[in-house]
Scaffold this motif. Structure first.
Motif, PDB file in Angstrom:
ATOM      1  N   ARG A  24       9.580  -9.548  -1.234  1.00 15.90           N
ATOM      2  CA  ARG A  24      10.193  -8.493  -0.476  1.00 15.90           C
ATOM      3  C   ARG A  24      11.116  -8.523   0.340  1.00 15.90           C
ATOM      4  NH1 ARG A  24       5.209  -7.647  -2.539  1.00 15.90           N
ATOM      5  NH2 ARG A  24       4.682  -5.606  -3.406  1.00 15.90           N
ATOM      6  N   ASP A  25      12.070  -7.539   0.687  1.00 16.62           N
ATOM      7  CA  ASP A  25      13.034  -7.417   1.817  1.00 16.62           C
ATOM      8  C   ASP A  25      12.576  -6.518   2.785  1.00 16.62           C
ATOM      9  OD1 ASP A  25      14.371  -9.562   0.486  1.00 16.62           O
ATOM     10  OD2 ASP A  25      16.092  -8.281   0.132  1.00 16.62           O
ATOM     11  N   VAL A  26      12.104  -6.691   3.855  1.00 14.85           N
ATOM     12  CA  VAL A  26      11.596  -5.956   4.820  1.00 14.85           C
ATOM     13  C   VAL A  26      12.594  -5.465   6.043  1.00 14.85           C
ATOM     14  CG1 VAL A  26       9.718  -5.199   6.287  1.00 14.85           C
ATOM     15  CG2 VAL A  26       9.392  -6.748   4.247  1.00 14.85           C
ATOM     16  N   ALA A  38      10.602  -3.864  -2.783  1.00 12.30           N
ATOM     17  CA  ALA A  38      10.150  -4.724  -3.546  1.00 12.30           C
ATOM     18  C   ALA A  38      11.197  -5.177  -4.525  1.00 12.30           C
ATOM     19  CB  ALA A  38       8.916  -4.225  -4.506  1.00 12.30           C
ATOM     20  N   THR A  39      11.754  -6.638  -4.558  1.00 14.81           N
ATOM     21  CA  THR A  39      12.745  -6.843  -5.409  1.00 14.81           C
ATOM     22  C   THR A  39      12.166  -7.281  -6.744  1.00 14.81           C
ATOM     23  OG1 THR A  39      12.779  -9.136  -4.805  1.00 14.81           O
ATOM     24  CG2 THR A  39      13.979  -7.413  -3.336  1.00 14.81           C
ATOM     25  N   LEU A  60       5.323  -3.440  -8.978  1.00 18.30           N
ATOM     26  CA  LEU A  60       4.773  -3.564  -7.798  1.00 18.30           C
ATOM     27  C   LEU A  60       4.519  -2.516  -6.805  1.00 18.30           C
ATOM     28  CD1 LEU A  60       5.650  -7.552  -7.096  1.00 18.30           C
ATOM     29  CD2 LEU A  60       3.987  -6.508  -8.333  1.00 18.30           C
ATOM     30  N   ASN A  61       5.796  -1.908  -6.477  1.00 20.88           N
ATOM     31  CA  ASN A  61       5.798  -0.967  -5.633  1.00 20.88           C
ATOM     32  C   ASN A  61       4.899   0.311  -5.998  1.00 20.88           C
ATOM     33  OD1 ASN A  61       6.912   0.285  -2.912  1.00 20.88           O
ATOM     34  ND2 ASN A  61       7.738   1.821  -4.520  1.00 20.88           N
ATOM     35  N   GLN A  62       5.092   0.822  -7.239  1.00 17.01           N
ATOM     36  CA  GLN A  62       4.302   1.653  -7.784  1.00 17.01           C
ATOM     37  C   GLN A  62       2.761   1.817  -7.682  1.00 17.01           C
ATOM     38  OE1 GLN A  62       6.769   3.391 -10.945  1.00 17.01           O
ATOM     39  NE2 GLN A  62       7.901   4.662  -9.724  1.00 17.01           N
ATOM     40  N   ILE A  63       2.381   0.432  -8.232  1.00 15.37           N
ATOM     41  CA  ILE A  63       0.858   0.112  -8.295  1.00 15.37           C
ATOM     42  C   ILE A  63       0.466   0.283  -6.919  1.00 15.37           C
ATOM     43  CG2 ILE A  63      -0.745  -1.620  -8.746  1.00 15.37           C
ATOM     44  CD1 ILE A  63       0.757  -2.470 -11.080  1.00 15.37           C
ATOM     45  N   ALA A  64       1.058  -0.754  -5.955  1.00 12.35           N
ATOM     46  CA  ALA A  64       0.693  -0.676  -4.597  1.00 12.35           C
ATOM     47  C   ALA A  64       0.643   0.859  -3.942  1.00 12.35           C
ATOM     48  CB  ALA A  64       1.648  -1.568  -3.494  1.00 12.35           C
TER      49      ALA A  64
END
Length: 316
Positions: A24-26, A38-39, A60-64
């Motif tokens: 991830r880039d934050v 979430a790259t 990853l982003n949509q599950i989280a």
């Protein structure tokens, strides 16, 4: 091959800093909000592999995001909104320097340690005579320190965490309570989809004196799932379990002589292998959510993300 997003370098209004993690880039916005992208990068053995996995970031982003929304009754979390398939925007919290690992089965690294003779993990005793993939009497919490980039997470006991002042005894008790309740909820949701939540990690932070669940939750990067169908039969026969997690990537790397040790070279990731990893991530999304994965196919992923995030920040 589909396109994969390997890096970002945005400049948002109010941006204070950019932290690039393994995946991830934050972006820190005014020390108040975080924009987490979430790259499609993938890591194993604490090494970022050279090729990205198409749609992995979206998965990853949509599950989280789904699990964060489904657990707000258990504990507060950092999420405000998900303005893009690969992005979550939320509250900036001061993170605790430990990760809470919950394990319901003796598998993966815990099995490797057990097989090598260890009979406790992070101060938690493990009975004699257990077999690979065997269920514990009840889930156990085995924390790790949060490693700096390029270093490995290290197992640590609850007693050592408190003794070193990494987390207060009062806060640790709540972290453990939250972690076990979140794991129970994740296990119930997985069971409805014919899956077993085997183990997972949670990260927590604090804002205005209140503890929040942060980062991702119940994704294939932070969790291991077995298929429930056939688990017992395979266990009885001593066979490997069918699993949906990143473990198959680790196993592929080990088969090709790579475990992240000094001097080892990452094996070549063929297009065929990359596609197979992408397919496995999409399969997990569909299995764990019970929903069809909708590929957000976009020629210019970077511009899409930038526009969506800028519109979101303007509304905060």
């Amino acid at each position: 091959m589909e396109k994969a997003l390997l890096k970002t370098d945005f400049h948002f209004e109010g941006q204070k800093s950019l932290y690039k993690g393994k995946v991830r880039d934050v972006y820190d916005i005014d020390d108040k909000y975080l924009v987490m992208v979430a790259t499609d990068r993938i890591s194993a053995f604490d090494v970022v592999l050279p090729k990205g996995i198409p749609f992995k970031g979206q998965v990853l982003n949509q599950i989280a995001s789904k699990f964060l929304d489904a657990t707000t009754d258990i504990c507060p979390n950092w999420k405000i909104a998900s303005p893009d398939p690969m992005v979550t925007v939320g509250h900036r919290c001061e993170s605790f320097p430990v990760e809470m690992i919950v394990r319901a089965y003796l598998t993966g690294s815990s099995w490797r340690d057990y097989k090598a003779g260890a009979r406790e993990i992070c101060g938690v005793p493990i009975p004699e005579g257990m077999r690979e993939h065997q269920r514990f009497a009840k889930p156990i919490v085995t924390p790790t320190t949060k490693a700096e980039q390029g270093e490995h997470d290290a197992n640590i006991s609850k007693e050592e965490i408190i003794k070193r002042g990494l987390v207060s005894a009062e806060d640790y008790a709540l972290l453990e309570e939250y972690a076990l309740k979140l794991f129970e909820r994740g296990s119930e949701m997985a069971a409805k989809q014919g899956l077993i939540l085997v183990d997972t990690k949670y990260e927590f932070g604090k804002k205005d004196g209140k503890i929040y669940l942060i980062d991702e939750i119940h994704t294939p990067d932070s969790s291991r799932y077995f298929y429930a169908d056939g688990y017992q039969e395979r266990f009885d026969k001593g066979e490997q379990q069918r699993q949906l997690s990143k473990e198959f990537v680790r196993e592929w790397l080990m088969e090709h002589g790579f475990q992240g040790r000094e001097g080892e070279q990452v094996p070549e990731m063929t297009d065929e292998f990359v596609k197979s990893v992408s397919d496995r991530y999409i399969e997990l999304y569909e299995r764990i959510t019970g929903e069809k994965f909708v590929r957000d196919e976009c020629e210019d992923i970077t511009s899409r993300i930038e526009n969506n995030v800028k519109n979101m920040l303007a509304r905060l």
